[in-house]
Scaffold this motif. Structure first.
Motif, PDB file in Angstrom:
ATOM      1  N   MET A   1       0.850  -1.200   0.000  1.00 33.72           N
ATOM      2  CA  MET A   1       0.000   0.000   0.000  1.00 33.72           C
ATOM      3  C   MET A   1       0.883   1.247   0.000  1.00 33.72           C
ATOM      4  O   MET A   1       1.845   1.343   0.761  1.00 33.72           O
ATOM      5  CB  MET A   1      -0.911  -0.002   1.233  1.00 33.72           C
ATOM      6  N   SER A   2       0.555   2.217  -0.840  1.00 29.33           N
ATOM      7  CA  SER A   2       1.361   3.424  -0.926  1.00 29.33           C
ATOM      8  C   SER A   2       1.099   4.324   0.264  1.00 29.33           C
ATOM      9  O   SER A   2       0.089   4.206   0.959  1.00 29.33           O
ATOM     10  CB  SER A   2       1.013   4.185  -2.216  1.00 29.33           C
ATOM     11  N   LEU A   3       2.038   5.259   0.494  1.00 34.25           N
ATOM     12  CA  LEU A   3       1.883   6.221   1.588  1.00 34.25           C
ATOM     13  C   LEU A   3       0.641   7.068   1.379  1.00 34.25           C
ATOM     14  O   LEU A   3      -0.085   7.393   2.326  1.00 34.25           O
ATOM     15  CB  LEU A   3       3.130   7.104   1.678  1.00 34.25           C
ATOM     16  N   GLN A   4       0.356   7.393   0.121  1.00 33.66           N
ATOM     17  CA  GLN A   4      -0.825   8.199  -0.193  1.00 33.66           C
ATOM     18  C   GLN A   4      -2.102   7.466   0.200  1.00 33.66           C
ATOM     19  O   GLN A   4      -3.026   8.056   0.759  1.00 33.66           O
ATOM     20  CB  GLN A   4      -0.860   8.548  -1.689  1.00 33.66           C
ATOM     21  N   GLN A   5      -2.152   6.146  -0.070  1.00 29.87           N
ATOM     22  CA  GLN A   5      -3.334   5.368   0.275  1.00 29.87           C
ATOM     23  C   GLN A   5      -3.498   5.264   1.785  1.00 29.87           C
ATOM     24  O   GLN A   5      -4.605   5.287   2.318  1.00 29.87           O
ATOM     25  CB  GLN A   5      -3.227   3.972  -0.340  1.00 29.87           C
ATOM     26  N   GLU A   6      -2.349   5.139   2.511  1.00 25.82           N
ATOM     27  CA  GLU A   6      -2.406   5.042   3.960  1.00 25.82           C
ATOM     28  C   GLU A   6      -2.942   6.325   4.587  1.00 25.82           C
ATOM     29  O   GLU A   6      -3.619   6.291   5.609  1.00 25.82           O
ATOM     30  CB  GLU A   6      -1.011   4.731   4.514  1.00 25.82           C
ATOM     31  N   CYS A   7      -2.617   7.455   3.996  1.00 25.38           N
ATOM     32  CA  CYS A   7      -3.002   8.753   4.556  1.00 25.38           C
ATOM     33  C   CYS A   7      -4.378   9.212   4.085  1.00 25.38           C
ATOM     34  O   CYS A   7      -4.928  10.155   4.635  1.00 25.38           O
ATOM     35  CB  CYS A   7      -1.959   9.806   4.170  1.00 25.38           C
ATOM     36  N   GLU A   8      -4.908   8.561   3.078  1.00 25.57           N
ATOM     37  CA  GLU A   8      -6.196   8.997   2.529  1.00 25.57           C
ATOM     38  C   GLU A   8      -7.316   8.742   3.534  1.00 25.57           C
ATOM     39  O   GLU A   8      -7.431   7.654   4.096  1.00 25.57           O
ATOM     40  CB  GLU A   8      -6.490   8.251   1.230  1.00 25.57           C
ATOM     41  N   PRO A   9      -8.156   9.731   3.800  1.00 28.35           N
ATOM     42  CA  PRO A   9      -9.264   9.546   4.738  1.00 28.35           C
ATOM     43  C   PRO A   9     -10.253   8.520   4.197  1.00 28.35           C
ATOM     44  O   PRO A   9     -10.329   8.303   2.978  1.00 28.35           O
ATOM     45  CB  PRO A   9      -9.887  10.936   4.831  1.00 28.35           C
ATOM     46  N   PRO A  10     -11.015   7.867   5.072  1.00 24.49           N
ATOM     47  CA  PRO A  10     -11.935   6.818   4.620  1.00 24.49           C
ATOM     48  C   PRO A  10     -13.063   7.362   3.752  1.00 24.49           C
ATOM     49  O   PRO A  10     -13.460   8.521   3.868  1.00 24.49           O
ATOM     50  CB  PRO A  10     -12.469   6.237   5.927  1.00 24.49           C
ATOM     51  N   LEU A  11     -13.557   6.502   2.890  1.00 21.29           N
ATOM     52  CA  LEU A  11     -14.653   6.867   2.014  1.00 21.29           C
ATOM     53  C   LEU A  11     -15.963   6.986   2.797  1.00 21.29           C
ATOM     54  O   LEU A  11     -16.284   6.141   3.631  1.00 21.29           O
ATOM     55  CB  LEU A  11     -14.817   5.805   0.921  1.00 21.29           C
ATOM     56  N   VAL A  12     -16.697   8.037   2.515  1.00 18.45           N
ATOM     57  CA  VAL A  12     -18.022   8.236   3.100  1.00 18.45           C
ATOM     58  C   VAL A  12     -19.053   8.201   1.974  1.00 18.45           C
ATOM     59  O   VAL A  12     -18.906   8.902   0.967  1.00 18.45           O
ATOM     60  CB  VAL A  12     -18.125   9.583   3.853  1.00 18.45           C
ATOM     61  N   SER A  13     -20.082   7.378   2.141  1.00 14.83           N
ATOM     62  CA  SER A  13     -21.165   7.304   1.149  1.00 14.83           C
ATOM     63  C   SER A  13     -22.291   8.228   1.578  1.00 14.83           C
ATOM     64  O   SER A  13     -22.868   8.067   2.659  1.00 14.83           O
ATOM     65  CB  SER A  13     -21.686   5.871   1.035  1.00 14.83           C
ATOM     66  N   VAL A  14     -22.597   9.194   0.740  1.00 10.38           N
ATOM     67  CA  VAL A  14     -23.692  10.136   0.986  1.00 10.38           C
ATOM     68  C   VAL A  14     -24.905   9.643   0.200  1.00 10.38           C
ATOM     69  O   VAL A  14     -24.852   9.528  -1.024  1.00 10.38           O
ATOM     70  CB  VAL A  14     -23.318  11.564   0.543  1.00 10.38           C
TER      71      VAL A  14
END
Length: 330
Positions: A1-14
């Motif tokens: 997993m890339s550093l960018q993926q690790e730091c990305e906030p979780p997905l929120v479904s609206v």
């Protein structure tokens, strides 16, 4: 997993369920698109609106938007549930097609859930706005007090049965974020109907998780002539009948749940009130014989209830005379 993926906030479904409210829907979508919390998917589930909103949705040109249109009207609950079943996010949040979120709604609530894995839901207070979008200051304060959010402590509430099911402090329908994997969206029974938000609160309560209250008004709930409480005439009667049936189902479930026995007396009272409301609705729609058993049900258990006795008496009164004698309390 890339550093960018690790730091990305979780997905929120609206989730935005909609039916024939294009002008309001445009504002609702805009408030979702403008969220300062950016890692979201916006699921719009259209309940076969006569005026297809697809062109409106596509006009936003936002790749985060997913649009679904039913080929026939499937009812409010099924349309709502469909959106949740489509959700891929770690968290889900419902946005009514006639309501609006402040830009920092998700930014302020999602981190609370991220910081504590035991939280199932984070919720806030709300403004009340009118049809044109103007904040009703008096109505807003009354709403906060009515649901006891003015006395509710900020922070974590580990057991929130009373907050959720008695005080109804949690505006589950439009002012909260829920941890998606705590709820099985496929098992919500159709009998829940228009009380789906109360039933959803129930599912959150029995999940074993905790709730977090953030005492700031981050959403705007629109009160206008198209809401069920503002309907008139025959549509009003049918809306009340549907709501009463949904209430009876929900309170029956709550009464039978051993985890909620401490509140059984309250749920039984609400169930009996719903019986009377259903009877009155049937009476107003000229289904007199169908109405009476609900009144007898209440009187057999509650013995004396002025509202029920008045309605039952009216059911034996000639219709021409009855309409002049009294008006049954709603």
């Amino acid at each position: 997993m890339s550093l960018q993926q690790e730091c990305e906030p979780p997905l929120v479904s609206v989730i935005i369920p909609t039916y024939n409210r294009s002008e309001y829907l445009k504002l609702a979508i805009a408030s979702a698109v403008k969220q300062t919390y950016q890692n979201i998917e916006i699921i719009i589930s259209d309940n076969c609106s006569p005026e297809n909103p697809q062109a409106l949705v596509e006009s936003f040109g936002d790749s985060r938007i997913r649009f679904w249109r039913h080929q026939q009207n499937v009812g409010m609950l099924a349309n709502q549930q469909h959106g949740f079943k489509m959700a891929q996010g770690k968290y889900v949040a419902s946005l009514h097609d006639d309501d609006i979120w402040n830009e920092d709604f998700l930014t302020k609530l999602v981190p609370l859930l991220e910081a504590n894995s035991e939280l199932v839901i984070a919720f806030c207070d709300q403004y009340i706005i009118n049809a044109s979008g103007k904040i009703n200051k008096i109505g807003t304060e009354e709403n906060t007090r009515a649901y006891k959010r003015d006395k509710l402590a900020k922070g974590i509430h580990q057991s929130f049965y009373k907050i959720g099911l008695i005080d109804k402090s949690i505006p589950t329908a439009a002012s909260c974020v829920i941890r998606n994997n705590f709820i099985d969206w496929h098992t919500i029974p159709s009998e829940v109907g228009g009380m789906w938000d109360l039933y959803l609160t129930y599912l959150c309560c029995i999940s074993g998780g905790s709730a977090y209250y953030y005492p700031e008004r981050l959403t705007q709930y629109r009160a206008h002539e198209q809401t069920d409480t503002m309907l008139s005439g025959s549509r009003d009667v049918q809306a009340k009948i549907r709501k009463a049936k949904s209430e009876m189902f929900c309170y029956q479930v709550f009464m039978e749940d051993p985890r909620l026995q401490h509140f059984k007396t309250y749920f039984q009272r609400k169930w009996l009130e719903a019986n009377t409301t259903l009877g009155i609705g049937l009476l107003r729609s000229e289904q007199i014989a169908a109405a009476r058993p609900y009144f007898w049900q209440v009187l057999n258990q509650q013995k004396f209830d002025v509202r029920t006795i008045a309605a039952l008496t009216l059911s034996f009164t000639p219709r021409v005379v009855a309409s002049k004698l009294m008006k049954i309390p709603k």
